[in-house]
Design a protein around this motif. Sequence first.
Motif, PDB file in Angstrom:
ATOM      1  N   UNK A 114       1.447  12.414  -0.208  1.00 57.20           N
ATOM      2  CA  UNK A 114       0.709  11.190  -0.535  1.00 57.20           C
ATOM      3  C   UNK A 114      -0.562  11.064   0.295  1.00 57.20           C
ATOM      4  N   UNK A 115      -0.620  11.697   1.474  1.00 55.47           N
ATOM      5  CA  UNK A 115      -1.828  11.639   2.296  1.00 55.47           C
ATOM      6  C   UNK A 115      -3.000  12.334   1.598  1.00 55.47           C
ATOM      7  N   UNK A 116      -2.697  13.374   0.832  1.00 50.47           N
ATOM      8  CA  UNK A 116      -3.737  14.074   0.082  1.00 50.47           C
ATOM      9  C   UNK A 116      -3.958  13.428  -1.280  1.00 50.47           C
ATOM     10  N   UNK A 117      -2.925  12.788  -1.798  1.00 51.24           N
ATOM     11  CA  UNK A 117      -3.005  12.171  -3.112  1.00 51.24           C
ATOM     12  C   UNK A 117      -3.939  10.959  -3.122  1.00 51.24           C
ATOM     13  N   UNK A 148      -1.786   0.740  -4.517  1.00 52.64           N
ATOM     14  CA  UNK A 148      -0.692  -0.138  -4.120  1.00 52.64           C
ATOM     15  C   UNK A 148       0.633   0.598  -3.987  1.00 52.64           C
ATOM     16  N   UNK A 149       0.929   1.465  -4.941  1.00 51.28           N
ATOM     17  CA  UNK A 149       2.177   2.226  -4.881  1.00 51.28           C
ATOM     18  C   UNK A 149       2.023   3.485  -5.722  1.00 51.28           C
ATOM     19  N   UNK A 205       0.850  -1.183   0.000  1.00 51.27           N
ATOM     20  CA  UNK A 205       0.000   0.000   0.000  1.00 51.27           C
ATOM     21  C   UNK A 205       0.887   1.234   0.000  1.00 51.27           C
ATOM     22  N   UNK A 206       0.378   2.275  -0.569  1.00 52.97           N
ATOM     23  CA  UNK A 206       1.144   3.515  -0.661  1.00 52.97           C
ATOM     24  C   UNK A 206       1.430   4.093   0.721  1.00 52.97           C
ATOM     25  N   UNK A 207       0.533   3.857   1.673  1.00 55.92           N
ATOM     26  CA  UNK A 207       0.725   4.387   3.018  1.00 55.92           C
ATOM     27  C   UNK A 207       1.954   3.800   3.707  1.00 55.92           C
ATOM     28  N   UNK A 208       2.333   2.583   3.357  1.00 58.11           N
ATOM     29  CA  UNK A 208       3.439   1.902   4.032  1.00 58.11           C
ATOM     30  C   UNK A 208       4.676   1.714   3.159  1.00 58.11           C
ATOM     31  N   UNK A 209       4.648   2.169   1.928  1.00 63.20           N
ATOM     32  CA  UNK A 209       5.758   1.969   1.014  1.00 63.20           C
ATOM     33  C   UNK A 209       6.557   3.272   0.905  1.00 63.20           C
ATOM     34  N   UNK A 210       7.668   3.327   1.605  1.00 64.77           N
ATOM     35  CA  UNK A 210       8.458   4.556   1.653  1.00 64.77           C
ATOM     36  C   UNK A 210       9.082   4.877   0.300  1.00 64.77           C
ATOM     37  N   UNK A 211       9.477   3.871  -0.454  1.00 64.55           N
ATOM     38  CA  UNK A 211      10.045   4.122  -1.779  1.00 64.55           C
ATOM     39  C   UNK A 211       9.018   4.757  -2.708  1.00 64.55           C
ATOM     40  N   UNK A 217       8.519   8.359  -1.661  1.00 58.38           N
ATOM     41  CA  UNK A 217       9.632   9.212  -2.082  1.00 58.38           C
ATOM     42  C   UNK A 217       9.543   9.577  -3.563  1.00 58.38           C
ATOM     43  N   UNK A 218       8.818   8.818  -4.344  1.00 60.30           N
ATOM     44  CA  UNK A 218       8.642   9.121  -5.759  1.00 60.30           C
ATOM     45  C   UNK A 218       7.982  10.482  -5.932  1.00 60.30           C
ATOM     46  N   UNK A 219       7.115  10.842  -5.016  1.00 57.37           N
ATOM     47  CA  UNK A 219       6.394  12.112  -5.116  1.00 57.37           C
ATOM     48  C   UNK A 219       7.180  13.283  -4.536  1.00 57.37           C
TER      49      UNK A 219
END
Length: 166
Positions: free
Chosen positions: A82-85, A124-125, A60-66, A69-71
């Motif tokens: 990412x919280x708003x995304x 997912x990411x 999940x995007x919430x737990x994937x630090x990589x 960092x893309x954003x």
Amino acid sequence: MKKSLFLYLLILAVLMNVFTYMYYSKKATSEETRFKVSNTKLKDSLNAVASKLSEANYFSLENNENAQNYFDNANAEKLIAYEKLIPFVKEKLMDANENPAGNPYIGMDKIGEQKFIINKVKILNHRWIIADYSDGEYWGESLIKYFINDDETVSFENFQTLLYQK
């Protein structure tokens, strides 16, 4: 006779008090032990559920630090939280359900009278979304690519679709 009666009553009263005291003190320790055991079981089950939730949210995007960092671009003006995304992307994908032919990002045409709409979405990411869709009779899942454009809009592309048997 009156003295012996009072003596017997006094002894009986003392015995009743001793038995009552012993009963309630053992009951309290027994309940305390029982609460400790149940509390330990509850903590263990809570830890097990937390572990399963952590395992389930691995992708999940919430737990994937990589993926987060893309954003974080080098340009500080274009920083996307990412919280708003996440709610923004979900909302845009769910807005496509209003299409009379069904959600176009599912990759399925209408089979019957009802249109296919997305029910549930998980990001997912930084590139993939998995979505659950149905028309009330048929159910399926779809893997969707998403892109954040320079003008801060979202574009979607269906990658793979799976329709379950009835």
